[in-house]
Design a protein around this motif. Structure first.
Motif, PDB file in Angstrom:
ATOM      1  N   SER A 156       0.822  -1.212   0.000  1.00  0.00           N
ATOM      2  CA  SER A 156       0.000   0.000   0.000  1.00  0.00           C
ATOM      3  C   SER A 156       0.852   1.257   0.000  1.00  0.00           C
ATOM      4  N   LEU A 157       2.020   1.197   0.610  1.00  0.00           N
ATOM      5  CA  LEU A 157       2.920   2.351   0.589  1.00  0.00           C
ATOM      6  C   LEU A 157       3.513   2.557  -0.800  1.00  0.00           C
ATOM      7  N   ALA A 158       3.809   1.454  -1.490  1.00  0.00           N
ATOM      8  CA  ALA A 158       4.291   1.568  -2.868  1.00  0.00           C
ATOM      9  C   ALA A 158       3.209   2.163  -3.762  1.00  0.00           C
ATOM     10  N   LYS A 159       1.972   1.719  -3.561  1.00  0.00           N
ATOM     11  CA  LYS A 159       0.862   2.256  -4.360  1.00  0.00           C
ATOM     12  C   LYS A 159       0.657   3.739  -4.062  1.00  0.00           C
ATOM     13  N   ALA A 160       0.714   4.111  -2.779  1.00  0.00           N
ATOM     14  CA  ALA A 160       0.574   5.516  -2.409  1.00  0.00           C
ATOM     15  C   ALA A 160       1.679   6.360  -3.022  1.00  0.00           C
ATOM     16  N   ALA A 161       2.862   5.762  -3.196  1.00  0.00           N
ATOM     17  CA  ALA A 161       3.990   6.490  -3.776  1.00  0.00           C
ATOM     18  C   ALA A 161       3.889   6.633  -5.285  1.00  0.00           C
ATOM     19  N   GLY A 162       2.893   5.980  -5.902  1.00  0.00           N
ATOM     20  CA  GLY A 162       2.664   6.171  -7.335  1.00  0.00           C
ATOM     21  C   GLY A 162       2.949   4.988  -8.220  1.00  0.00           C
ATOM     22  N   GLY A 198      16.906  -7.606  -8.191  1.00  0.00           N
ATOM     23  CA  GLY A 198      16.030  -6.528  -7.757  1.00  0.00           C
ATOM     24  C   GLY A 198      16.627  -5.807  -6.558  1.00  0.00           C
ATOM     25  N   GLN A 199      16.391  -4.485  -6.468  1.00  0.00           N
ATOM     26  CA  GLN A 199      16.913  -3.716  -5.343  1.00  0.00           C
ATOM     27  C   GLN A 199      16.085  -4.005  -4.102  1.00  0.00           C
ATOM     28  N   LEU A 200      16.740  -4.412  -3.025  1.00  0.00           N
ATOM     29  CA  LEU A 200      16.060  -4.698  -1.768  1.00  0.00           C
ATOM     30  C   LEU A 200      15.832  -3.404  -1.007  1.00  0.00           C
ATOM     31  N   VAL A 201      14.554  -3.170  -0.608  1.00  0.00           N
ATOM     32  CA  VAL A 201      14.203  -1.910   0.049  1.00  0.00           C
ATOM     33  C   VAL A 201      13.442  -2.201   1.339  1.00  0.00           C
ATOM     34  N   PRO A 202      14.075  -2.066   2.499  1.00  0.00           N
ATOM     35  CA  PRO A 202      13.339  -2.207   3.761  1.00  0.00           C
ATOM     36  C   PRO A 202      12.378  -1.031   3.917  1.00  0.00           C
ATOM     37  N   VAL A 203      11.184  -1.317   4.437  1.00  0.00           N
ATOM     38  CA  VAL A 203      10.163  -0.288   4.635  1.00  0.00           C
ATOM     39  C   VAL A 203       9.766  -0.275   6.108  1.00  0.00           C
ATOM     40  N   GLU A 204       9.667   0.902   6.684  1.00  0.00           N
ATOM     41  CA  GLU A 204       9.243   1.054   8.076  1.00  0.00           C
ATOM     42  C   GLU A 204       7.726   1.182   8.117  1.00  0.00           C
ATOM     43  N   LEU A 205       7.089   0.307   8.900  1.00  0.00           N
ATOM     44  CA  LEU A 205       5.634   0.268   8.949  1.00  0.00           C
ATOM     45  C   LEU A 205       5.108   0.824  10.273  1.00  0.00           C
ATOM     46  N   GLU A 206       4.350   1.879  10.164  1.00  0.00           N
ATOM     47  CA  GLU A 206       3.663   2.472  11.308  1.00  0.00           C
ATOM     48  C   GLU A 206       2.600   3.400  10.744  1.00  0.00           C
ATOM     49  N   ASN A 207       1.356   3.170  11.100  1.00  0.00           N
ATOM     50  CA  ASN A 207       0.271   3.963  10.520  1.00  0.00           C
ATOM     51  C   ASN A 207       0.054   5.270  11.281  1.00  0.00           C
ATOM     52  N   ILE A 217       4.007   7.695   7.684  1.00  0.00           N
ATOM     53  CA  ILE A 217       3.455   7.507   6.340  1.00  0.00           C
ATOM     54  C   ILE A 217       4.005   8.571   5.393  1.00  0.00           C
ATOM     55  N   ARG A 218       4.034   9.812   5.842  1.00  0.00           N
ATOM     56  CA  ARG A 218       4.568  10.874   4.982  1.00  0.00           C
ATOM     57  C   ARG A 218       6.025  10.612   4.612  1.00  0.00           C
ATOM     58  N   SER A 219       6.835  10.233   5.598  1.00  0.00           N
ATOM     59  CA  SER A 219       8.262  10.043   5.317  1.00  0.00           C
ATOM     60  C   SER A 219       8.496   8.862   4.382  1.00  0.00           C
ATOM     61  N   GLU A 220       7.767   7.753   4.571  1.00  0.00           N
ATOM     62  CA  GLU A 220       7.980   6.575   3.742  1.00  0.00           C
ATOM     63  C   GLU A 220       7.444   6.769   2.327  1.00  0.00           C
ATOM     64  N   VAL A 221       6.267   7.360   2.191  1.00  0.00           N
ATOM     65  CA  VAL A 221       5.704   7.594   0.855  1.00  0.00           C
ATOM     66  C   VAL A 221       6.579   8.577   0.079  1.00  0.00           C
ATOM     67  N   THR A 222       7.055   9.609   0.749  1.00  0.00           N
ATOM     68  CA  THR A 222       7.949  10.573   0.095  1.00  0.00           C
ATOM     69  C   THR A 222       9.251   9.906  -0.326  1.00  0.00           C
ATOM     70  N   ARG A 223       9.830   9.089   0.560  1.00  0.00           N
ATOM     71  CA  ARG A 223      11.079   8.394   0.241  1.00  0.00           C
ATOM     72  C   ARG A 223      10.904   7.455  -0.951  1.00  0.00           C
ATOM     73  N   LEU A 224       9.821   6.678  -0.943  1.00  0.00           N
ATOM     74  CA  LEU A 224       9.591   5.727  -2.024  1.00  0.00           C
ATOM     75  C   LEU A 224       9.296   6.444  -3.336  1.00  0.00           C
TER      76      LEU A 224
END
Length: 263
Positions: free
Chosen positions: A53-59, A113-122, A127-134
């Motif tokens: 969902s964070l990847a989708k939010a990032a576009g 494929g590039q491995l990308v750890p994602v921090e999950l916290e709603n 959410i802003r920092s992770e979506v912006t980063r992605l």
């Protein structure tokens, strides 16, 4: 007047659920792990629907999720070789460090494929920092920014609407450790937390002695939540459904929290 405000909030949430893509966020979502791909966009494999969902939010639109969205606790999913087949062709492989099968994803990527750890916290900040980063990583920063504008507006509506009908003084709550931040949306006063370890008899006695009005339970770990006499249980979700709609998680939890306030 307060109950009229709550009814309006609930009606608004239901309308949003009908107007937006999907109305998931509950445990009974049908499985279906991929969004429609867009020509030229990056191919992303995500460990769970929350990560996706964070990847989708990032576009991103070409997203394959490994753990089916209807699994009770996605981090515990044990992927089959067929589940990992898509990893080999991915541009990016996204996962949370607490995913039990993260090592299998890394092995399946094989350095391609590039491995990308994602921090999950709603929480809004995370959410802003992770979506912006992605969005920056995927080259979809404009789409990420547009999604965040919508998220900020809807989150403000949910939060203010629930706080408008919250009692004064606020209801007291005990919460699963991973769900405590949801109390901020509604203004509950958290007087105790539990988990991620099982609740011991001594801890249950301590939580019960606090006489909370509400238990903010982890819906993805149903057996890990205590039953406290006199407290209303609210099953809070963190993982969206197969549509990867993160906003649906907030709609679902806002409705459930609003129902407790109404009672």
């Amino acid at each position: 007047m307060r109950f009229t405000r709550l009814a309006a909030l609930t009606a608004s949430a239901l309308t949003l659920a009908l107007l937006t893509t999907g109305c998931g966020g509950t445990d009974d979502e049908p499985s279906g792990e991929a969004a429609a791909p867009a020509a030229g966009g990056p191919k992303v494999v995500a460990s769970t629907s929350w990560v996706g969902s964070l990847a989708k939010a990032a576009g991103v639109t070409d997203i394959t999720v490994v753990a089916p969205a209807n699994v009770q606790h996605p981090p515990d999913y044990d992927p089959k070789p067929s589940d990992l087949a898509a990893v080999a062709g991915a541009d990016y492989v996204l996962f949370a460090e607490f995913d039990g099968f993260a090592a299998k994803l890394k092995d399946a990527a094989g350095g391609k494929g590039q491995l990308v750890p994602v921090e999950l916290e709603n929480t809004p900040a995370k959410i802003r920092s992770e979506v912006t980063r992605l969005g920056g990583l995927f080259g979809t920063a404009d789409k990420a920014a547009a999604w965040l504008t919508t998220f900020d507006r809807e989150y403000a509506n949910f939060s203010s609407g629930l706080k408008d009908v919250a009692p004064i003084p606020p209801k007291t709550a005990v919460s699963h450790l991973f769900m405590a931040y949801w109390a901020e949306i509604v203004g509950f006063q958290v007087v105790g937390t539990y988990g991620p370890q099982p609740v011991s008899a001594g801890q249950l006695a301590e939580l019960t002695a606090k006489k909370p009005a509400v238990v903010l339970a982890n819906a993805h770990l149903p057996g890990a939540n205590p039953e406290i006499p006199g407290a209303k249980r609210v099953d809070i979700v963190n993982y969206p459904g197969a549509d990867l709609d993160l906003l649906a998680v907030f709609r679902t939890n806002a409705e459930r929290l609003g129902a407790v306030l109404a009672s």
